[in-house]
Design an enzyme around this catalytic site. Structure first.
Site, PDB file in Angstrom:
ATOM      1  N   SER A   1      15.842  33.518  33.671  1.00  0.00           N
ATOM      2  CA  SER A   1      15.373  33.904  32.548  1.00  0.00           C
ATOM      3  C   SER A   1      14.701  32.597  31.682  1.00  0.00           C
ATOM      4  O   SER A   1      14.053  31.923  32.223  1.00  0.00           O
ATOM      5  CB  SER A   1      16.499  34.756  31.434  1.00  0.00           C
ATOM      6  OG  SER A   1      15.844  35.256  30.680  1.00  0.00           O
TER       7      SER A   1
ATOM      8  N   ASP B   1      11.726  45.207  34.127  1.00  0.00           N
ATOM      9  CA  ASP B   1      12.040  43.948  33.413  1.00  0.00           C
ATOM     10  C   ASP B   1      10.708  43.731  32.595  1.00  0.00           C
ATOM     11  O   ASP B   1       9.647  43.589  33.183  1.00  0.00           O
ATOM     12  CB  ASP B   1      12.439  42.781  34.501  1.00  0.00           C
ATOM     13  CG  ASP B   1      12.663  41.502  33.562  1.00  0.00           C
ATOM     14  OD1 ASP B   1      12.235  41.513  32.142  1.00  0.00           O
ATOM     15  OD2 ASP B   1      12.908  40.398  34.329  1.00  0.00           O
TER      16      ASP B   1
ATOM     17  N   HIS C   1      16.325  43.361  34.182  1.00  0.00           N
ATOM     18  CA  HIS C   1      16.562  41.785  33.726  1.00  0.00           C
ATOM     19  C   HIS C   1      18.055  41.452  33.444  1.00  0.00           C
ATOM     20  O   HIS C   1      18.780  42.255  32.840  1.00  0.00           O
ATOM     21  CB  HIS C   1      15.678  41.295  32.344  1.00  0.00           C
ATOM     22  CG  HIS C   1      15.665  39.923  32.111  1.00  0.00           C
ATOM     23  ND1 HIS C   1      14.748  39.353  32.348  1.00  0.00           N
ATOM     24  CD2 HIS C   1      16.391  39.341  31.145  1.00  0.00           C
ATOM     25  CE1 HIS C   1      14.926  38.203  31.939  1.00  0.00           C
ATOM     26  NE2 HIS C   1      15.899  37.873  31.260  1.00  0.00           N
TER      27      HIS C   1
END
Length: 314
Positions: free
Chosen positions: A161, A256, A286
């Site tokens: 991320s 995501d 995610h």
């Protein structure tokens, strides 16, 4: 494909628990919540040879806490390959503690050292602090690897991320500064775009935990203004060139809002002659890297990350 059944069950349990969202908690409580709860759903911490808390150089002379994981008894005549790990959390949450299990798993299974960096977080430290801390940590590792039995010529940089964003940005900055590239960029559902205009963002930014209000909350703390959204240290996709960078291994999750960020970045790299492999993990959301205690799919991701690292180290 539909949500993985275990993923759907986990989402249902989370929704029924009615836990407040990060914006409702506020920054400090959100950090405490993640540190307390992420280890509960992550894999059990794997044993490694040693874990040492050290300090590395951050941007503008700051001291950054870091944690060095060593997989086996060091053989000092042969320095160890090392993964420089930058955790996720929207530049606002996440810590050495919340990513301990992930780092132990990668260290033990790949048999590489892992140096996890506690870069400074927003809103106390706004853009570009996290990006510059990541670059400074990479420069520190290049200069000081041998002191810790590590091989400065066998560095992998990776993160998930926001940590994936920081890893990609570090490679771009290192290239532009004439620094050596790492062996590999290990980018787990990285953010690479600045404005959330992709089809995946429009489709999945509601109902799958990483929602538009949460993304806005993260970026509102980190960024100074919309001008920062075009800076390659925040949005690596916008670099003028993606040539001359380390090869990339990019993982994305199907459900995501950042899935297209990874796809677009892989396309940019490959078009510029920088090899990039892209793998999509179907049926998951995610953040699933850290769900290994309750889902099977994270174990596939761990395995594939380990294989990607083993292919480049000697």
């Amino acid at each position: 494909m539909p949500l993985d059944p275990d993923m759907a069950d986990l989402l249902d349990r989370i929704n029924r628990a009615k836990a407040p969202e990060y914006p409702e908690m506020g920054v400090l409580l959100a950090r405490q919540f993640v540190d307390a709860n992420l280890p509960v759903i992550d894999v059990a911490p794997m044993p490694v040879h040693s874990v040492q808390d050290i300090t590395v150089d951050g941007w503008q002379g700051a001291d950054l806490a870091a944690r060095l994981y060593v997989p086996s008894e060091p053989i000092w005549a042969k320095p160890m390959p090392v993964l420089l790990w930058l955790h996720g959390g929207g530049f606002t949450i996440g810590s050495l503690k919340s990513y301990d299990a992930v780092c132990r798993t990668l260290c033990a299974q790949a048999e590489v050292a892992v140096l996890s960096i506690d870069y400074r977080l927003a809103p106390e430290h706004k853009f570009p602090t996290a990006a510059m801390d990541a670059l400074s940590a990479y420069q520190w590792l290049l200069a000081h690897a041998a002191e810790h039995g590590l091989d400065a010529q066998q560095i992998i940089i990776g993160g998930d991320s926001a940590g994936g964003t920081l890893s990609a940005a570090t490679c771009l900055q290192a290239r532009d500064l004439g620094l050596p590239q790492p062996l590999l960029q290990l980018l787990i559902y990285p953010g690479t775009c600045g404005f959330g205009e992709t089809p995946a963002y429009q489709t999945y930014a509601s109902g799958y935990r990483l929602t538009k209000p949460i993304i806005d909350w993260f970026f509102g703390h980190y960024l100074n203004s919309d001008v920062d959204r075009r800076d390659i240290r925040f949005a690596p996709l916008y670099a003028d060139s993606h040539a001359g960078l380390a090869p990339a291994w990019i993982a994305i999750a199907e459900y995501d809002p950042l899935a297209d960020d990874g796809r677009l970045y892989a396309d940019k790299l490959n078009a510029a002659g920088t090899p990039a492999e892209l793998i999509q993990y179907d049926g998951v959301i995610h953040g699933f890297l850290n769900f290994g205690g309750v889902l099977k799919r994270p174990h596939e991701l761990h395995r594939d990350m380990v294989q990607a690292m083993r292919q480049v180290v000697s």
